[in-house]
Design a protein around this motif. Structure first.
Motif, short mmCIF file in Angstrom:
data_model
loop_
_atom_site.label_atom_id
_atom_site.label_comp_id
_atom_site.label_asym_id
_atom_site.label_seq_id
_atom_site.Cartn_x
_atom_site.Cartn_y
_atom_site.Cartn_z
N LEU A 139 0.85 -1.18 0.00
CA LEU A 139 0.00 0.00 0.00
C LEU A 139 0.89 1.24 0.00
N PRO A 140 0.34 2.40 -0.26
CA PRO A 140 1.19 3.60 -0.29
C PRO A 140 2.05 3.78 0.96
N ARG A 141 1.56 3.37 2.13
CA ARG A 141 2.34 3.56 3.36
C ARG A 141 3.61 2.71 3.38
N HIS A 142 3.66 1.67 2.54
CA HIS A 142 4.85 0.82 2.51
C HIS A 142 5.92 1.31 1.54
N LEU A 143 5.62 2.30 0.72
CA LEU A 143 6.54 2.66 -0.36
C LEU A 143 7.91 3.16 0.13
N PRO A 144 8.02 3.94 1.20
CA PRO A 144 9.36 4.33 1.66
C PRO A 144 10.21 3.12 2.06
N SER A 145 9.60 2.14 2.74
CA SER A 145 10.39 0.97 3.12
C SER A 145 10.68 0.09 1.90
N LEU A 146 9.77 0.06 0.93
CA LEU A 146 10.06 -0.68 -0.30
C LEU A 146 11.25 -0.07 -1.02
N LEU A 147 11.36 1.24 -1.00
CA LEU A 147 12.51 1.92 -1.61
C LEU A 147 13.80 1.48 -0.93
N ARG A 148 13.80 1.45 0.39
CA ARG A 148 15.01 1.03 1.11
C ARG A 148 15.33 -0.43 0.81
N PHE A 149 14.30 -1.28 0.75
CA PHE A 149 14.49 -2.69 0.43
C PHE A 149 15.08 -2.86 -0.96
N ALA A 150 14.54 -2.15 -1.94
CA ALA A 150 15.03 -2.25 -3.32
C ALA A 150 16.47 -1.78 -3.43
N ARG A 151 16.82 -0.75 -2.67
CA ARG A 151 18.21 -0.28 -2.69
C ARG A 151 19.16 -1.30 -2.07
N ARG A 152 18.69 -2.04 -1.08
CA ARG A 152 19.53 -3.08 -0.47
C ARG A 152 19.74 -4.26 -1.41
N HIS A 153 18.81 -4.44 -2.35
CA HIS A 153 18.85 -5.63 -3.21
C HIS A 153 18.75 -5.22 -4.69
N PRO A 154 19.76 -4.56 -5.20
CA PRO A 154 19.69 -4.07 -6.58
C PRO A 154 19.65 -5.17 -7.63
N ALA A 155 20.05 -6.39 -7.27
CA ALA A 155 20.03 -7.50 -8.23
C ALA A 155 18.68 -8.21 -8.26
N LEU A 156 17.78 -7.82 -7.37
CA LEU A 156 16.47 -8.48 -7.30
C LEU A 156 15.45 -7.71 -8.15
N ALA A 157 14.85 -8.38 -9.11
CA ALA A 157 13.82 -7.77 -9.95
C ALA A 157 12.53 -7.66 -9.14
N ILE A 158 12.00 -6.44 -9.02
CA ILE A 158 10.83 -6.17 -8.19
C ILE A 158 9.75 -5.51 -9.03
N VAL A 159 8.51 -5.94 -8.84
CA VAL A 159 7.38 -5.29 -9.50
C VAL A 159 6.37 -4.87 -8.44
N ILE A 160 5.87 -3.66 -8.54
CA ILE A 160 4.87 -3.15 -7.62
C ILE A 160 3.49 -3.56 -8.12
N ASP A 161 2.80 -4.39 -7.36
CA ASP A 161 1.47 -4.84 -7.76
C ASP A 161 0.47 -3.71 -7.62
N HIS A 162 -0.39 -3.57 -8.62
CA HIS A 162 -1.51 -2.63 -8.59
C HIS A 162 -1.09 -1.19 -8.30
N ALA A 163 0.13 -0.85 -8.73
CA ALA A 163 0.65 0.51 -8.53
C ALA A 163 0.56 0.95 -7.07
N ALA A 164 0.64 -0.03 -6.14
CA ALA A 164 0.58 0.22 -4.70
C ALA A 164 -0.79 0.67 -4.23
N LYS A 165 -1.82 0.46 -5.04
CA LYS A 165 -3.21 0.73 -4.65
C LYS A 165 -3.45 2.17 -4.20
N PRO A 166 -3.21 3.13 -5.05
CA PRO A 166 -3.55 4.51 -4.68
C PRO A 166 -5.05 4.64 -4.44
#
Length: 271
Positions: A139-166
């Protein structure tokens, strides 16, 4: 190749006490491949990605069994508890299934900082090493932590489901566009053009959805945007053909091959 990159199957008998509840009549029944096949044929879709809906190994096994029986299921996004000590071993075991393309924890039900927990990192590293993708059901409230997670794992392909449900029904979510922009700046991030009608309430006209799709195209380009139906959940807000046609109108015509198939095939490493 046209791919629906996000759909579900389930049996109500396996979902006692779980969503959906009986009052959600359009989706309160079993959904299996014979229900999906006519929709794919009628709309010229060649295959799908089958995505988990329960936090259980049994649900993943159920989906893998269906994929082994039905060729139109081109890949499965399953579930595993990614924070247990043996999670990396479980990830590698699942990755041995040729139909298993990714994993999806149900982050939307967790605290906003769930992805900040370092306990998830060994499993995420095992996913990257095994060629599995990470579907971010957030959900939108998770996006800051998702950013930190994605930065920790640059080799991991990540897709945001449903555009994070705005929160389209409420006129939008403050900060959503800025947080999505930060994520789009990372090359390992992708986004699914899916689930928006379900978040729209009565705002389901093409002009209600257009500002969000235009934002997503602007942020992720047409090379990292992946179309999905979110069927049968879609039945709560619209129909398969209508959602597909709306998206075809909203996505630039010269990007249809990519958004409606090519990007999914590349992201999920479909054969």
């Amino acid at each position: 190749m046209r791919i629906d990159a996000h759909q579900h199957f389930w049996l109500l008998a396996a979902r006692q006490g779980e969503w959906p509840q009986p009052e959600l009549a359009p989706i309160y029944r079993d959904f299996l491949p014979p229900d999906m096949l006519p929709l794919l044929r009628e709309n010229g879709v060649d295959g799908t990605i089958l995505v988990q809906t329960l936090s259980s190994a049994a649900d993943t096994d159920f989906m893998l069994d269906l994929a082994a029986q039905h060729r139109f299921i081109r890949g499965v996004v399953g579930w595993a508890d990614l924070k247990t000590a043996d999670a990396p071993r479980r990830v590698r075991t699942l990755a041995a299934h040729p139909e298993l393309k990714g994993l999806r924890p149900m982050v939307q039900a967790e605290a906003a900082d769930w992805l900040d927990d370092p306990a998830i990192d060994p499993a995420a590293e095992a996913m990257a090493e095994s060629g599995l993708c990470f579907d971010a059901l957030v959900l939108p409230r998770h996006l800051p932590s998702l950013l930190r997670f994605a930065r920790r794992h640059p080799a991991l392909a990540i897709v945001i489901d449903h555009a994070a449900k705005p929160e389209i029904a409420a006129g939008g979510t403050p900060g959503w566009a800025e947080d999505m922009a930060a994520l789009a700046g990372l090359p390992n991030m992708h986004c699914k053009l899916s689930g928006l009608l379900t978040e729209a309430g009565i705002r389901t006209g093409i002009d209600d959805i257009r500002p969000y799709t235009e934002r997503l195209v602007g942020l992720f380009g047409t090379g990292r945007l992946i179309w999905g139906s979110d069927w049968p959940v879609l039945r709560l807000a619209g129909d398969y053909a209508g959602w597909l046609e709306m998206c075809r109108q909203l996505v630039p015509a010269d990007a249809h091959d990519a958004v409606f198939g090519g990007n999914a095939a590349a992201f999920y490493r479909l054969d």
